[in-house]
Design a protein around this motif. Sequence first.
Motif, PDB file in Angstrom:
ATOM      1  N   VAL A 193      23.545 -71.390  81.364  1.00 15.80           N
ATOM      2  CA  VAL A 193      22.324 -72.235  81.088  1.00 15.80           C
ATOM      3  C   VAL A 193      21.365 -71.637  80.242  1.00 15.80           C
ATOM      4  CG1 VAL A 193      22.638 -73.617  83.198  1.00 15.80           C
ATOM      5  CG2 VAL A 193      21.042 -71.759  83.266  1.00 15.80           C
ATOM      6  N   SER A 194      21.403 -70.287  80.096  1.00 19.50           N
ATOM      7  CA  SER A 194      20.527 -69.606  79.606  1.00 19.50           C
ATOM      8  C   SER A 194      21.002 -69.006  78.090  1.00 19.50           C
ATOM      9  CB  SER A 194      19.873 -68.417  80.278  1.00 19.50           C
ATOM     10  OG  SER A 194      19.301 -67.408  79.831  1.00 19.50           O
ATOM     11  N   GLU A 195      20.016 -69.091  77.144  1.00 17.78           N
ATOM     12  CA  GLU A 195      20.533 -68.653  75.673  1.00 17.78           C
ATOM     13  C   GLU A 195      20.273 -67.033  75.826  1.00 17.78           C
ATOM     14  OE1 GLU A 195      21.771 -69.971  73.331  1.00 17.78           O
ATOM     15  OE2 GLU A 195      20.989 -72.034  72.981  1.00 17.78           O
ATOM     16  N   ARG A 196      19.253 -66.426  76.563  1.00 16.70           N
ATOM     17  CA  ARG A 196      19.283 -65.055  76.691  1.00 16.70           C
ATOM     18  C   ARG A 196      20.367 -64.293  77.340  1.00 16.70           C
ATOM     19  NH1 ARG A 196      13.348 -63.931  79.191  1.00 16.70           N
ATOM     20  NH2 ARG A 196      13.931 -65.446  80.664  1.00 16.70           N
ATOM     21  N   HIS A 208      33.153 -66.348  72.587  1.00 18.94           N
ATOM     22  CA  HIS A 208      32.435 -67.773  72.568  1.00 18.94           C
ATOM     23  C   HIS A 208      31.379 -67.867  73.654  1.00 18.94           C
ATOM     24  CE1 HIS A 208      36.211 -69.342  70.695  1.00 18.94           C
ATOM     25  NE2 HIS A 208      36.700 -68.492  71.170  1.00 18.94           N
ATOM     26  N   SER A 209      30.372 -68.074  73.152  1.00 23.64           N
ATOM     27  CA  SER A 209      29.157 -68.313  74.108  1.00 23.64           C
ATOM     28  C   SER A 209      28.783 -69.691  73.940  1.00 23.64           C
ATOM     29  CB  SER A 209      27.959 -67.316  73.706  1.00 23.64           C
ATOM     30  OG  SER A 209      27.644 -67.433  72.454  1.00 23.64           O
ATOM     31  N   ILE A 210      28.766 -70.472  75.085  1.00 20.72           N
ATOM     32  CA  ILE A 210      28.438 -71.881  75.298  1.00 20.72           C
ATOM     33  C   ILE A 210      27.556 -72.227  76.301  1.00 20.72           C
ATOM     34  CG2 ILE A 210      29.455 -74.047  75.896  1.00 20.72           C
ATOM     35  CD1 ILE A 210      32.409 -73.056  74.708  1.00 20.72           C
ATOM     36  N   LEU A 211      26.476 -72.722  75.858  1.00 19.22           N
ATOM     37  CA  LEU A 211      25.398 -73.395  76.561  1.00 19.22           C
ATOM     38  C   LEU A 211      25.785 -74.727  77.456  1.00 19.22           C
ATOM     39  CD1 LEU A 211      22.421 -72.617  76.910  1.00 19.22           C
ATOM     40  CD2 LEU A 211      21.811 -74.618  75.614  1.00 19.22           C
ATOM     41  N   ALA A 212      25.604 -74.460  78.910  1.00 21.20           N
ATOM     42  CA  ALA A 212      26.185 -75.241  79.960  1.00 21.20           C
ATOM     43  C   ALA A 212      25.926 -76.622  79.647  1.00 21.20           C
ATOM     44  CB  ALA A 212      25.890 -74.821  81.407  1.00 21.20           C
TER      45      ALA A 212
END
Length: 340
Positions: A193-196, A208-212
């Motif tokens: 849930v966190s961009e950081r 791959h980085s995905i925002l919940a």
Amino acid sequence: MRAAVLHRPGDIRVEDVPAPRLHDNHALVRVASVGVCGSDLPRMLIKGAHRMPLICGHEFSGHVAEIGEGLEGFTVGDLVVVPPMLPCHACDQCLKGQFSRCRDYDYFGSRRDGAYAEYVSVPASNLLKVPAGADPRAVAMADPASIALHAIWKAGGIAVGQRGGVIGCGPIGLFAIQWMRLMGVSEVVAVDVSERKLALAKEAGATHSILAGDGAAGDLPCDVIVEAAGNAAAITAAVRLAAPGGHVVFIGIPVGEVALPNAAFQHFLRQEVSLHGSWNSFGAPFPGPQWAATLEALGTGRLKWEFLISHDLDLAELPGMFARFRDEPDMFYSKVMFRP
């Protein structure tokens, strides 16, 4: 000695307390570095510990300060790491070498006084000597790194070329990403849930980085998923992320009730997905190959750790930091370390 004492949830005081008594076959360890575990947040702010007042803190390293009668193989000044669980070694699970499932265990920082203090008395069974040149902060991260490895092994391991997934990119999730890459996965999908935290996941090796909640993870089914967030939405997302015949292993500890929606249930039923629980990090001989592999990987630099540390503070700052955790939950995005 100085210690941060939990009197009741939210009431944490740095106080002068007696140093622990040194027993036979124990060492008195002067704490060098201690990390805040995600489990400390509900324990110290919401639920409380098994008994109070209590000194919490269980992810720690230190130097041997005194040696009790009968303890062999250690000298004053040795750098050690301490597996925090003290199994009974007598129940049916311990006799099978399944120490994480011990039916009558003790535990530093939740059932007995832990390491938010200057000194801890540690039995021989829980003392692991590490090379003198090791960084105590790295050594203190052996517990979360071992938990991540234990979880992947509980899911049956992961094969070269497979796709891994990690939901919840706190320290354990970040170590899980690194273990997957070391095991040869072609891709790792990180969800948070966190961009950081997602930025840290990329540094750990996620492809791959995905925002919940944005739906993109649905196009990247994974063979092995580690769920390390411990909430209902993350648990559901982990199940839905599994490829046909995939494996999902749960590390996160929910505080509230968990209900699996029918669509997620139908997915793991029809796609023959295997769901696994993973608790702690221990194997035989105690504390297990999880710890040996972790200490080797931290020592050689194959596991990166410095990028995880967001704060490195004096113990006097602990009550104020936990007050910030309560008021600003999103600030707990990486590893917070204390120096007694």
